[in-house]
Scaffold this motif. Sequence first.
Motif, PDB file in Angstrom:
ATOM      1  N   LEU A  96       0.909  -1.235   0.009  1.00 52.37           N
ATOM      2  CA  LEU A  96       0.031  -0.010  -0.002  1.00 52.37           C
ATOM      3  C   LEU A  96       0.763   1.149   0.222  1.00 52.37           C
ATOM      4  N   TYR A  97       2.103   1.339   0.219  1.00 47.87           N
ATOM      5  CA  TYR A  97       2.952   2.425   0.320  1.00 47.87           C
ATOM      6  C   TYR A  97       2.985   2.986  -1.089  1.00 47.87           C
ATOM      7  N   LEU A  98       3.037   2.378  -2.404  1.00 46.46           N
ATOM      8  CA  LEU A  98       3.102   2.635  -3.619  1.00 46.46           C
ATOM      9  C   LEU A  98       1.831   3.516  -3.972  1.00 46.46           C
ATOM     10  N   THR A  99       0.629   2.539  -3.318  1.00 48.43           N
ATOM     11  CA  THR A  99      -0.723   2.977  -3.470  1.00 48.43           C
ATOM     12  C   THR A  99      -1.087   4.399  -2.971  1.00 48.43           C
ATOM     13  N   THR A 100      -0.395   4.710  -1.986  1.00 52.87           N
ATOM     14  CA  THR A 100      -0.654   6.051  -1.470  1.00 52.87           C
ATOM     15  C   THR A 100       0.121   7.314  -2.190  1.00 52.87           C
ATOM     16  N   THR A 168      -5.398  12.651  -4.055  1.00 52.96           N
ATOM     17  CA  THR A 168      -5.695  12.951  -2.572  1.00 52.96           C
ATOM     18  C   THR A 168      -4.351  12.395  -1.990  1.00 52.96           C
ATOM     19  N   THR A 169      -4.164  12.995  -0.633  1.00 50.13           N
ATOM     20  CA  THR A 169      -2.960  12.496   0.123  1.00 50.13           C
ATOM     21  C   THR A 169      -3.296  11.893   1.443  1.00 50.13           C
ATOM     22  N   ILE A 170      -2.580  10.909   1.975  1.00 51.17           N
ATOM     23  CA  ILE A 170      -2.889  10.462   3.228  1.00 51.17           C
ATOM     24  C   ILE A 170      -2.175  11.119   4.250  1.00 51.17           C
ATOM     25  N   ILE A 171      -1.328  12.043   3.898  1.00 47.67           N
ATOM     26  CA  ILE A 171      -0.315  12.458   5.218  1.00 47.67           C
ATOM     27  C   ILE A 171      -1.044  13.441   5.914  1.00 47.67           C
ATOM     28  N   GLU A 172      -0.963  13.511   7.239  1.00 43.59           N
ATOM     29  CA  GLU A 172      -1.678  14.060   8.267  1.00 43.59           C
ATOM     30  C   GLU A 172      -0.915  14.833   9.170  1.00 43.59           C
ATOM     31  N   ASN A 173       0.428  14.648   8.948  1.00 37.85           N
ATOM     32  CA  ASN A 173       1.315  15.696   9.801  1.00 37.85           C
ATOM     33  C   ASN A 173       0.954  17.080   9.662  1.00 37.85           C
ATOM     34  N   ARG A 174       0.504  18.065  10.530  1.00 36.38           N
ATOM     35  CA  ARG A 174      -0.079  19.302  10.288  1.00 36.38           C
ATOM     36  C   ARG A 174       0.869  20.272   9.723  1.00 36.38           C
ATOM     37  N   ASP A 175       2.252  20.212  10.175  1.00 38.12           N
ATOM     38  CA  ASP A 175       3.075  21.328   9.598  1.00 38.12           C
ATOM     39  C   ASP A 175       3.444  20.811   8.141  1.00 38.12           C
ATOM     40  N   LEU A 176       3.457  19.710   7.689  1.00 38.38           N
ATOM     41  CA  LEU A 176       3.990  19.235   6.554  1.00 38.38           C
ATOM     42  C   LEU A 176       2.799  19.364   5.516  1.00 38.38           C
ATOM     43  N   LYS A 177       1.587  19.076   6.131  1.00 34.90           N
ATOM     44  CA  LYS A 177       0.191  19.208   5.063  1.00 34.90           C
ATOM     45  C   LYS A 177       0.193  20.625   4.802  1.00 34.90           C
ATOM     46  N   HIS A 198       3.236  16.756  -7.561  1.00 32.19           N
ATOM     47  CA  HIS A 198       4.531  17.437  -7.649  1.00 32.19           C
ATOM     48  C   HIS A 198       4.841  18.345  -6.365  1.00 32.19           C
ATOM     49  N   ALA A 199       3.786  18.731  -5.576  1.00 33.39           N
ATOM     50  CA  ALA A 199       3.984  19.453  -4.265  1.00 33.39           C
ATOM     51  C   ALA A 199       4.735  18.521  -3.312  1.00 33.39           C
ATOM     52  N   VAL A 200       4.188  17.204  -3.075  1.00 31.93           N
ATOM     53  CA  VAL A 200       4.585  16.350  -2.211  1.00 31.93           C
ATOM     54  C   VAL A 200       6.222  16.068  -2.522  1.00 31.93           C
ATOM     55  N   LYS A 201       6.590  15.606  -3.793  1.00 31.83           N
ATOM     56  CA  LYS A 201       7.739  15.410  -4.080  1.00 31.83           C
ATOM     57  C   LYS A 201       8.473  16.503  -4.012  1.00 31.83           C
ATOM     58  N   LEU A 202       7.987  17.626  -4.142  1.00 28.03           N
ATOM     59  CA  LEU A 202       9.110  18.872  -4.169  1.00 28.03           C
ATOM     60  C   LEU A 202       9.260  19.248  -2.718  1.00 28.03           C
ATOM     61  N   VAL A 203       8.399  18.846  -1.720  1.00 26.18           N
ATOM     62  CA  VAL A 203       8.750  18.941  -0.250  1.00 26.18           C
ATOM     63  C   VAL A 203       9.654  17.892  -0.001  1.00 26.18           C
ATOM     64  N   ALA A 241       7.718   9.450   4.323  1.00 29.17           N
ATOM     65  CA  ALA A 241       7.687   8.169   4.459  1.00 29.17           C
ATOM     66  C   ALA A 241       7.281   7.430   5.711  1.00 29.17           C
ATOM     67  N   ASP A 242       7.706   8.349   6.750  1.00 30.06           N
ATOM     68  CA  ASP A 242       7.205   7.880   8.304  1.00 30.06           C
ATOM     69  C   ASP A 242       5.721   8.032   8.219  1.00 30.06           C
ATOM     70  N   ALA A 243       5.299   9.174   7.850  1.00 31.50           N
ATOM     71  CA  ALA A 243       3.850   9.439   7.927  1.00 31.50           C
ATOM     72  C   ALA A 243       2.887   8.534   7.098  1.00 31.50           C
ATOM     73  N   ARG A 244       3.603   8.190   6.036  1.00 32.11           N
ATOM     74  CA  ARG A 244       2.804   7.088   4.993  1.00 32.11           C
ATOM     75  C   ARG A 244       2.522   5.774   5.845  1.00 32.11           C
ATOM     76  N   TYR A 245       3.832   5.225   6.499  1.00 31.94           N
ATOM     77  CA  TYR A 245       3.695   4.051   7.011  1.00 31.94           C
ATOM     78  C   TYR A 245       2.859   4.123   8.141  1.00 31.94           C
ATOM     79  N   LYS A 246       2.953   5.249   9.017  1.00 28.53           N
ATOM     80  CA  LYS A 246       2.076   5.316  10.115  1.00 28.53           C
ATOM     81  C   LYS A 246       0.633   5.213   9.697  1.00 28.53           C
TER      82      LYS A 246
END
Length: 491
Positions: A96-100, A168-177, A198-203, A241-246
């Motif tokens: 599911l990591y690739l799926t996200t 859509t993104t599953i990243i929930e970290n408030r600062d990163l989001k 592109h935004a996620v990749k640039l971050v 990556a840690d946010a995705r796994y969590k």
Amino acid sequence: MKHFALAGNPNCGKTTLFNSLTGSTAHVGNWPGVTVDKRQGTYKKLKEPIDIVDLPGIYSLSPYTSEEVISRNFILDEKPDCIINIIDATNLERNLYLTTQLLEIDVPMVVALNMMDEVDKSGDKIDVEALQKKLGVPVVEISALKERNLDKLMVEAYKASFKKREGTTIIENRDLKHLIGDVRIAFEGKKVENPLFHAVKLVELDELETKQHEDLVPMVNQFKDTFSDDTFGDDFEALIADARYKYISKNFAPVLTRKEAGSTKVTKSDKIDKVLTNKWAGIPIFLLILFVVFHLTFSEDLFYLNALGAFGEDGIVSFAGTAFEGLFANGGINSPGVILANFLNTITGMINDLFRDWLSGATPWVQAFICDGVLEGLFAVLGFLPQILCLFLFFSILEDSGYMARVAFILDRIFRKFGLSGRAFMPMIMGFGCSVPAMINTRTLADDKEKVATIRVIPFFSCGAKLPILTAIAGGHRILLWSFQCRFNHI
């Protein structure tokens, strides 16, 4: 004609699904400028034919390997009408990591839960409806090997291809989001397609992204200067990556129910891994298996019976007095590789004799040119073929069984000291059969630097063609040293 892309992790059953869907229409080539297989075919059971592209197996959309770059560029640039994301249902969370990451791209998507027959066999259950609700895309249970629910999968994919989808993104970290949202707005202002991805990749300060959008990098660096995480510091790639796994562990793990709640079932594969990848036993077992493979390919006394005197002083000779004398035994019992080589050499010898008899009345130089030059040269090259094919057959069996992946794992630590990964072992070991296919096989390695380093090493592995030459050179070298020594002593 609509275009669908198959994406998934290596060994998730993606190619099996591709073959089942496309059948005889499938064809294989290379991606432009890259020696990575490109599989393409047509599915013909819907209202219109569907062009299907089997993307290379990848674990993520980060630009670490040529396969990942190819898959990423194809999805972003070629804009397939639908992505069919194949997931190994027996390893749900890992896949599911690739799926996200795929969910962050503005492309219609369907998830194919493959190997569901294995899940059912183990007694485990996956709540498909709950998984579908959490992902926000259709999820279909399939078995590519048994061709179960494949038509249903294609119907769902066909329906999805008509619906516009926003990433859509599953990243929930408030600062990163918050940072991703600001960068996304910047991309939208520049009219860039797939702004969220592109935004996620640039971050993450992705290498490809930073090169293409250098003007937006300061926005990320400015935020990094004011941010620090207790575990990862300002490494945003590790944080994401840690946010995705969590998120995967928290939200997707509950959809899988084990037969025995809370049990840590040890599979047959796990038991094999404990032995074959053992710190102390792994390499000795590998050397033993390698010895058996080479013995079955090149040995002229397979069971050492002649060496032990089991057949007397002269041993046994099969088909004595015939053209096939020594085919199966010549003193000792021959290995399969030697038997095949003897058989081919006998046939080519008969062909050469026929030509020699046919040219018996010709000028001697013509007979010598054709029989001793052209035919002998051709047959000398063909003479190596049986043992090369035999060796590659054994390697293929080991690779298909999954043993080569385990060898790559146990050798990875050693190879890292030389700037290589454990995967470089496979092309190297193939060099004992033939250097050319061994060098071609380096395309599976991660980067060009590793490929070049491995290619430079492969010529030092002695194949059947090089061994006689190296032996002759070694013998000549000894004679040369002996002559120098005699001359020196004389002086």
